[in-house]
Design a protein around this motif. Sequence first.
Motif, PDB file in Angstrom:
ATOM      1  N   GLN A   1      28.949  35.939  38.756  1.00 54.86           N
ATOM      2  CA  GLN A   1      28.444  36.800  37.686  1.00 54.86           C
ATOM      3  C   GLN A   1      29.591  37.360  36.850  1.00 54.86           C
ATOM      4  O   GLN A   1      29.500  37.457  35.617  1.00 54.86           O
ATOM      5  N   GLU A   2      30.681  37.732  37.508  1.00 51.71           N
ATOM      6  CA  GLU A   2      31.844  38.251  36.784  1.00 51.71           C
ATOM      7  C   GLU A   2      32.466  37.172  35.903  1.00 51.71           C
ATOM      8  O   GLU A   2      32.937  37.449  34.788  1.00 51.71           O
ATOM      9  N   LEU A   3      32.452  35.941  36.382  1.00 55.08           N
ATOM     10  CA  LEU A   3      32.966  34.837  35.576  1.00 55.08           C
ATOM     11  C   LEU A   3      32.113  34.620  34.335  1.00 55.08           C
ATOM     12  O   LEU A   3      32.644  34.382  33.242  1.00 55.08           O
ATOM     13  N   LYS A   4      30.809  34.692  34.472  1.00 50.24           N
ATOM     14  CA  LYS A   4      29.930  34.505  33.316  1.00 50.24           C
ATOM     15  C   LYS A   4      30.115  35.623  32.294  1.00 50.24           C
ATOM     16  O   LYS A   4      30.016  35.392  31.080  1.00 50.24           O
TER      17      LYS A   4
ATOM     18  N   GLU B   1      40.239  29.127  26.755  1.00 48.83           N
ATOM     19  CA  GLU B   1      39.352  30.288  26.839  1.00 48.83           C
ATOM     20  C   GLU B   1      38.760  30.425  28.233  1.00 48.83           C
ATOM     21  O   GLU B   1      38.673  31.527  28.782  1.00 48.83           O
ATOM     22  N   LEU B   2      38.359  29.305  28.826  1.00 48.91           N
ATOM     23  CA  LEU B   2      37.825  29.332  30.195  1.00 48.91           C
ATOM     24  C   LEU B   2      38.887  29.842  31.159  1.00 48.91           C
ATOM     25  O   LEU B   2      38.603  30.676  32.032  1.00 48.91           O
ATOM     26  N   GLY B   3      40.113  29.343  31.024  1.00 47.90           N
ATOM     27  CA  GLY B   3      41.178  29.794  31.903  1.00 47.90           C
ATOM     28  C   GLY B   3      41.427  31.285  31.806  1.00 47.90           C
ATOM     29  O   GLY B   3      41.591  31.976  32.830  1.00 47.90           O
ATOM     30  N   HIS B   4      41.458  31.803  30.575  1.00 44.04           N
ATOM     31  CA  HIS B   4      41.639  33.248  30.399  1.00 44.04           C
ATOM     32  C   HIS B   4      40.488  34.020  31.051  1.00 44.04           C
ATOM     33  O   HIS B   4      40.702  35.063  31.688  1.00 44.04           O
ATOM     34  N   GLY B   5      39.258  33.511  30.897  1.00 47.44           N
ATOM     35  CA  GLY B   5      38.104  34.185  31.490  1.00 47.44           C
ATOM     36  C   GLY B   5      38.165  34.187  33.008  1.00 47.44           C
ATOM     37  O   GLY B   5      37.832  35.192  33.656  1.00 47.44           O
ATOM     38  N   ILE B   6      38.592  33.062  33.594  1.00 47.70           N
ATOM     39  CA  ILE B   6      38.720  32.995  35.056  1.00 47.70           C
ATOM     40  C   ILE B   6      39.732  34.028  35.545  1.00 47.70           C
ATOM     41  O   ILE B   6      39.488  34.749  36.516  1.00 47.70           O
ATOM     42  N   ALA B   7      40.863  34.105  34.865  1.00 44.84           N
ATOM     43  CA  ALA B   7      41.879  35.077  35.266  1.00 44.84           C
ATOM     44  C   ALA B   7      41.357  36.501  35.158  1.00 44.84           C
ATOM     45  O   ALA B   7      41.599  37.334  36.053  1.00 44.84           O
ATOM     46  N   ALA B   8      40.644  36.806  34.078  1.00 41.85           N
ATOM     47  CA  ALA B   8      40.114  38.161  33.892  1.00 41.85           C
ATOM     48  C   ALA B   8      39.140  38.517  35.006  1.00 41.85           C
ATOM     49  O   ALA B   8      39.156  39.640  35.530  1.00 41.85           O
ATOM     50  N   ALA B   9      38.289  37.560  35.390  1.00 40.48           N
ATOM     51  CA  ALA B   9      37.319  37.823  36.450  1.00 40.48           C
ATOM     52  C   ALA B   9      38.012  38.011  37.792  1.00 40.48           C
ATOM     53  O   ALA B   9      37.632  38.895  38.581  1.00 40.48           O
ATOM     54  N   ILE B  10      39.016  37.216  38.066  1.00 45.40           N
ATOM     55  CA  ILE B  10      39.733  37.325  39.337  1.00 45.40           C
ATOM     56  C   ILE B  10      40.488  38.653  39.413  1.00 45.40           C
ATOM     57  O   ILE B  10      40.558  39.289  40.468  1.00 45.40           O
ATOM     58  N   GLU B  11      41.043  39.082  38.287  1.00 50.28           N
ATOM     59  CA  GLU B  11      41.794  40.340  38.273  1.00 50.28           C
ATOM     60  C   GLU B  11      40.919  41.534  38.633  1.00 50.28           C
ATOM     61  O   GLU B  11      41.390  42.506  39.228  1.00 50.28           O
TER      62      GLU B  11
ATOM     63  N   LEU C   1      45.787  26.036  35.090  1.00 48.52           N
ATOM     64  CA  LEU C   1      47.135  26.452  34.704  1.00 48.52           C
ATOM     65  C   LEU C   1      47.106  27.703  33.839  1.00 48.52           C
ATOM     66  O   LEU C   1      47.926  28.615  34.010  1.00 48.52           O
ATOM     67  N   THR C   2      46.160  27.758  32.908  1.00 45.93           N
ATOM     68  CA  THR C   2      46.034  28.936  32.047  1.00 45.93           C
ATOM     69  C   THR C   2      45.728  30.171  32.872  1.00 45.93           C
ATOM     70  O   THR C   2      46.341  31.232  32.687  1.00 45.93           O
ATOM     71  N   ALA C   3      44.781  30.049  33.801  1.00 51.21           N
ATOM     72  CA  ALA C   3      44.419  31.177  34.656  1.00 51.21           C
ATOM     73  C   ALA C   3      45.599  31.593  35.532  1.00 51.21           C
ATOM     74  O   ALA C   3      45.890  32.793  35.666  1.00 51.21           O
ATOM     75  N   ALA C   4      46.278  30.631  36.127  1.00 54.80           N
ATOM     76  CA  ALA C   4      47.395  30.949  37.017  1.00 54.80           C
ATOM     77  C   ALA C   4      48.508  31.681  36.270  1.00 54.80           C
ATOM     78  O   ALA C   4      49.095  32.645  36.790  1.00 54.80           O
TER      79      ALA C   4
ATOM     80  N   ALA D   1      38.196  41.245  40.553  1.00 56.27           N
ATOM     81  CA  ALA D   1      37.535  40.988  41.837  1.00 56.27           C
ATOM     82  C   ALA D   1      38.228  41.765  42.954  1.00 56.27           C
ATOM     83  O   ALA D   1      39.393  42.130  42.868  1.00 56.27           O
ATOM     84  N   ALA D   2      37.481  41.983  44.019  1.00 58.96           N
ATOM     85  CA  ALA D   2      37.997  42.783  45.130  1.00 58.96           C
ATOM     86  C   ALA D   2      38.792  41.950  46.127  1.00 58.96           C
ATOM     87  O   ALA D   2      39.385  42.506  47.045  1.00 58.96           O
ATOM     88  N   GLN D   3      38.789  40.626  45.978  1.00 58.09           N
ATOM     89  CA  GLN D   3      39.412  39.777  46.983  1.00 58.09           C
ATOM     90  C   GLN D   3      40.311  38.728  46.326  1.00 58.09           C
ATOM     91  O   GLN D   3      40.067  38.308  45.196  1.00 58.09           O
ATOM     92  N   PRO D   4      41.380  38.306  47.026  1.00 56.54           N
ATOM     93  CA  PRO D   4      42.215  37.214  46.505  1.00 56.54           C
ATOM     94  C   PRO D   4      41.373  35.952  46.321  1.00 56.54           C
ATOM     95  O   PRO D   4      40.493  35.654  47.132  1.00 56.54           O
ATOM     96  N   THR D   5      41.671  35.205  45.260  1.00 56.92           N
ATOM     97  CA  THR D   5      40.894  34.009  44.925  1.00 56.92           C
ATOM     98  C   THR D   5      41.839  32.904  44.480  1.00 56.92           C
ATOM     99  O   THR D   5      42.744  33.136  43.679  1.00 56.92           O
ATOM    100  N   LEU D   6      41.632  31.720  45.000  1.00 56.31           N
ATOM    101  CA  LEU D   6      42.429  30.555  44.614  1.00 56.31           C
ATOM    102  C   LEU D   6      41.636  29.716  43.617  1.00 56.31           C
ATOM    103  O   LEU D   6      40.461  29.410  43.845  1.00 56.31           O
ATOM    104  N   VAL D   7      42.277  29.334  42.519  1.00 56.04           N
ATOM    105  CA  VAL D   7      41.659  28.449  41.531  1.00 56.04           C
ATOM    106  C   VAL D   7      42.060  27.015  41.859  1.00 56.04           C
ATOM    107  O   VAL D   7      43.254  26.690  41.878  1.00 56.04           O
ATOM    108  N   VAL D   8      41.076  26.182  42.128  1.00 59.45           N
ATOM    109  CA  VAL D   8      41.310  24.789  42.514  1.00 59.45           C
ATOM    110  C   VAL D   8      40.850  23.872  41.387  1.00 59.45           C
ATOM    111  O   VAL D   8      39.702  23.954  40.946  1.00 59.45           O
ATOM    112  N   ALA D   9      41.743  23.016  40.918  1.00 60.89           N
ATOM    113  CA  ALA D   9      41.391  22.003  39.926  1.00 60.89           C
ATOM    114  C   ALA D   9      41.288  20.654  40.627  1.00 60.89           C
ATOM    115  O   ALA D   9      42.242  20.207  41.272  1.00 60.89           O
ATOM    116  N   SER D  10      40.135  20.016  40.517  1.00 59.08           N
ATOM    117  CA  SER D  10      39.926  18.701  41.116  1.00 59.08           C
ATOM    118  C   SER D  10      40.191  17.633  40.064  1.00 59.08           C
ATOM    119  O   SER D  10      39.526  17.587  39.031  1.00 59.08           O
TER     120      SER D  10
END
Length: 258
Positions: A103-106, A156-166, A229-232, A168-177
């Motif tokens: 939900q935070e990502l959306k 834009e997606l990468g920036h949004g992922i980073a904002a949501a993770i920042e 990469l953008t999020a990281a 969040a209450a828990q550490p989160t790893l972004v995995v690119a397949s």
Amino acid sequence: MRRPPAVAGRFYPARPETLTRELERYITPSAAKRKALGCMVPHAGIMYSGHVAGAVYGSLELPTHFVILCPNHYGAGAPLAIMSAGVWETPLGDVPIASKLAQELKQACSRLEEDVEAHRFEHSLEVQLPFLQYLLHEFYFVPIAIGLGEYAVLEELGHGIAAAIETAAQPTLVVASSDMNHYESDERTRAKDRKAIDRILALDPKGLFDTIHRENISMCGYGPAIAMLTAAKDLGASQAELVCYATSGDVTGDRAAV
């Protein structure tokens, strides 16, 4: 929503005992675990790419929450497709979606659309889950399938992922397949891949995008890699490391088209 496995028995073994034995063979735990904000792992059949994915996952200090980005190989569903609730099944059991993080990502990226169809038959995210199930007793993830290639949107997606993770209450790893170059000779593929890998190691998402297109590198998951990469970088990444690289020719001995 319960998402059953789509490629068990094809990309990886469907029997839990056989799959566990395969994972034991491919995962190489490291004595000194690395902390990471993001990583990239392959998704070809486990016989071809399992030792590479296993080396990466085995080297990391894994959190309990993941954002897993994959390419949309089949063009089904929304161009930026997320699932915010439910579980994904694998032969090793159920993996729950991190609903609050989804939900935070959306909220952080309005382009994300709730969509099941993009994920229903997609293999590139599903094949990551057994590795994490083998290594972790319990974890949660958010699946995002990327079916577009515009750099501005991926950024834009990468920036949004980073904002949501920042937030969040828990550490989160972004995995690119992502796999790398497809179906050219081993020699040509390694030369092309090296150019893309150099941009990843430089934490240069725009340089990766430009290199992929200039050199005609058929890297199917460049979208997930650019967003990761953008999020990281937003989250503070200052360096990158190549853990393992291989082509299918290293496994089959056929180096004509890897």
